[in-house]
Design an enzyme around this catalytic site. Structure first.
Site, mmCIF file in Angstrom:
data_model
loop_
_atom_site.group_PDB
_atom_site.id
_atom_site.type_symbol
_atom_site.label_atom_id
_atom_site.label_comp_id
_atom_site.label_asym_id
_atom_site.label_seq_id
_atom_site.Cartn_x
_atom_site.Cartn_y
_atom_site.Cartn_z
ATOM 1 N N SER A 122 32.844 49.644 110.664
ATOM 2 C CA SER A 122 33.803 49.009 109.828
ATOM 3 C C SER A 122 35.000 48.617 110.697
ATOM 4 O O SER A 122 35.601 49.391 111.696
ATOM 5 C CB SER A 122 34.255 49.516 108.486
ATOM 6 O OG SER A 122 35.172 49.129 108.020
ATOM 7 N N SER A 123 35.738 47.499 110.438
ATOM 8 C CA SER A 123 37.089 47.271 111.033
ATOM 9 C C SER A 123 38.179 48.154 110.721
ATOM 10 O O SER A 123 39.226 48.343 111.602
ATOM 11 C CB SER A 123 37.640 45.907 110.759
ATOM 12 O OG SER A 123 37.882 45.645 109.375
ATOM 13 N N CYS A 124 37.893 49.300 109.921
ATOM 14 C CA CYS A 124 38.983 50.032 109.694
ATOM 15 C C CYS A 124 38.868 51.253 110.774
ATOM 16 O O CYS A 124 39.737 52.139 110.552
ATOM 17 C CB CYS A 124 38.777 50.738 108.266
ATOM 18 S SG CYS A 124 37.464 51.797 108.095
ATOM 19 N N TYR A 151 36.884 57.818 105.927
ATOM 20 C CA TYR A 151 35.801 56.775 106.166
ATOM 21 C C TYR A 151 35.756 56.116 107.488
ATOM 22 O O TYR A 151 34.767 56.186 108.294
ATOM 23 C CB TYR A 151 35.811 55.702 105.169
ATOM 24 C CG TYR A 151 34.738 54.531 105.120
ATOM 25 C CD1 TYR A 151 33.528 54.788 104.980
ATOM 26 C CD2 TYR A 151 35.143 53.428 105.853
ATOM 27 C CE1 TYR A 151 32.523 53.824 105.047
ATOM 28 C CE2 TYR A 151 34.195 52.382 105.982
ATOM 29 C CZ TYR A 151 33.155 52.563 105.585
ATOM 30 O OH TYR A 151 31.982 51.634 105.717
ATOM 31 N N LYS A 155 32.634 56.285 110.636
ATOM 32 C CA LYS A 155 32.255 55.277 111.468
ATOM 33 C C LYS A 155 32.594 55.401 112.740
ATOM 34 O O LYS A 155 31.835 55.015 113.565
ATOM 35 C CB LYS A 155 33.117 54.221 110.573
ATOM 36 C CG LYS A 155 32.388 53.597 109.660
ATOM 37 C CD LYS A 155 30.848 53.417 109.425
ATOM 38 C CE LYS A 155 30.400 52.971 108.151
ATOM 39 N NZ LYS A 155 29.011 52.835 108.195
ATOM 40 N N HIS A 194 35.836 46.789 96.984
ATOM 41 C CA HIS A 194 36.990 46.308 97.932
ATOM 42 C C HIS A 194 37.837 44.928 97.239
ATOM 43 O O HIS A 194 37.366 44.592 96.041
ATOM 44 C CB HIS A 194 36.044 45.714 99.172
ATOM 45 C CG HIS A 194 35.661 46.843 99.848
ATOM 46 N ND1 HIS A 194 34.227 47.153 100.088
ATOM 47 C CD2 HIS A 194 36.229 47.646 100.890
ATOM 48 C CE1 HIS A 194 34.156 48.034 100.919
ATOM 49 N NE2 HIS A 194 35.419 48.717 101.195
#
Length: 327
Positions: A122-124, A151, A155, A194
């Site tokens: 994920s880009s987070c 989270y 990842k 989201h």
């Protein structure tokens, strides 16, 4: 970095359409899109299990299943996901569940000599204040957004495990980091979704009920990049057949819009004509999150579905399935 399969240097190329291809999370937003893309590409032996059939947090069950189906290829698209509210309320769940899912699937894939694995993150994973657009080498260079740091840490661990397998075992496993995704089979739950599916549900409900106004979280000023799940699935197959390297690859469109702009677009698509209010007491999250997709472009892939087209398709899907979608 060169990877090898059975001591032979690995060169990406067309995957075997007859080989067993396991998509972990095949019913979710990304997984279901990947299954559709693989089917359209002619893959004949795509396998998967629902969470009710196979709990990926159960290590013994995962190893038993992987040993039974013996896949040649694996895409790990399964994850516990949610928006700002869910992530900030249940950080232990997001960290623990995702860590167990990833470790179990990746360890089982290694134990069963899976040739090609694609781990989806994920880009987070990138720092809250990373330079925009965010390059892959921004990883681990700053503090994470606190509303979804648990989270993100999970990842990041998945990326590092994929890289570690390359270093220790020489297998051509890769990872990809998608931007904000949307499309069919998304989570439209009022508390767990989201931003985009949450807005679609909110505005569609308001349009149907004739509500005079809709209230959204934050100021509406943060900028976000959105990619349709079908584009993501196409990028996944492209990377599997054209890319091999230790670094994660950003997957996105290379352009972004404000939350306020996306809300206006959704209001138009759903037919909502009332007012939009913004609750500025609620968090905005990261100010901007736009991915640098240069590495993906160098590999020969760019997004095809425009935001307007994707939104219209997603709203239509939502309306067709509103009575059966997951809560």
């Amino acid at each position: 970095m060169t990877t090898a399969v059975d001591g032979v240097e690995y060169t990406p190329g067309e995957l075997d359409r007859d080989a067993t291809f396991y998509v972990a999370g095949h019913r979710g937003l990304v997984g279901s899109a990947i299954v559709r893309r693989l089917e359209s590409a002619g893959f004949e032996n795509i396998v998967g299990k629902t969470s009710a059939e196979l709990d990926l947090k159960n290590r013994d069950a995962v190893f038993a299943y992987m040993g039974e189906v013996k896949p040649k290829y694996v895409v790990l698209a399964a994850a516990k996901v949610g928006g700002i509210l869910a992530n900030s309320t249940y950080p232990v769940d997001f960290l623990s569940d995702n860590m167990r899912i990833q470790v179990n699937v990746l360890d089982a894939a290694l134990a069963n000599d899976v040739e090609r694995v694609l781990f989806l993150g994920s880009s987070c994973i990138y720092p809250k204040y990373a330079e925009q657009p965010i390059r892959e080498d921004s990883l681990l260079t700053g503090h994470l957004e606190p509303t979804n740091d648990a989270y993100a840490i999970a990842k990041i661990a998945g990326i590092l495990q994929t890289q570690a397998v390359r270093r220790q075992y020489g297998l051509p496993w890769i990872s990809a980091m998608p931007t904000n995704l949307y499309g069919p089979n998304d989570n439209f739950s009022p508390k767990g979704s989201h931003v985009l599916p949450a807005l679609i549900r909110r505005y569609d409900d308001a349009a149907k009920s004739g509500a005079p106004s809709v209230t959204n979280w934050g100021t509406g000023t943060p900028r976000r990049e959105f990619l349709h799940a079908d584009d993501m699935a196409d990028a996944c197959l492209h990377l599997l057949e054209h890319y091999d390297g230790p670094d994660q690859v950003n997957v996105g469109t290379g352009s972004d819009v404000t939350i306020r702009e996306i809300a206006e677009t959704i209001a138009g698509v759903t037919g909502f004509t009332g007012e939009t209010d913004w609750d500025t007491s609620k968090p905005d999250g990261t100010p901007q999150k736009l991915l640098d997709v240069s590495k993906l472009a160098e590999a020969g892939w760019t997004a095809k579905i425009t935001l307007e087209e994707g939104m219209e398709r997603t709203v239509a899907w939502y309306r067709d399935h509103v009575d059966s979608i997951r809560e």
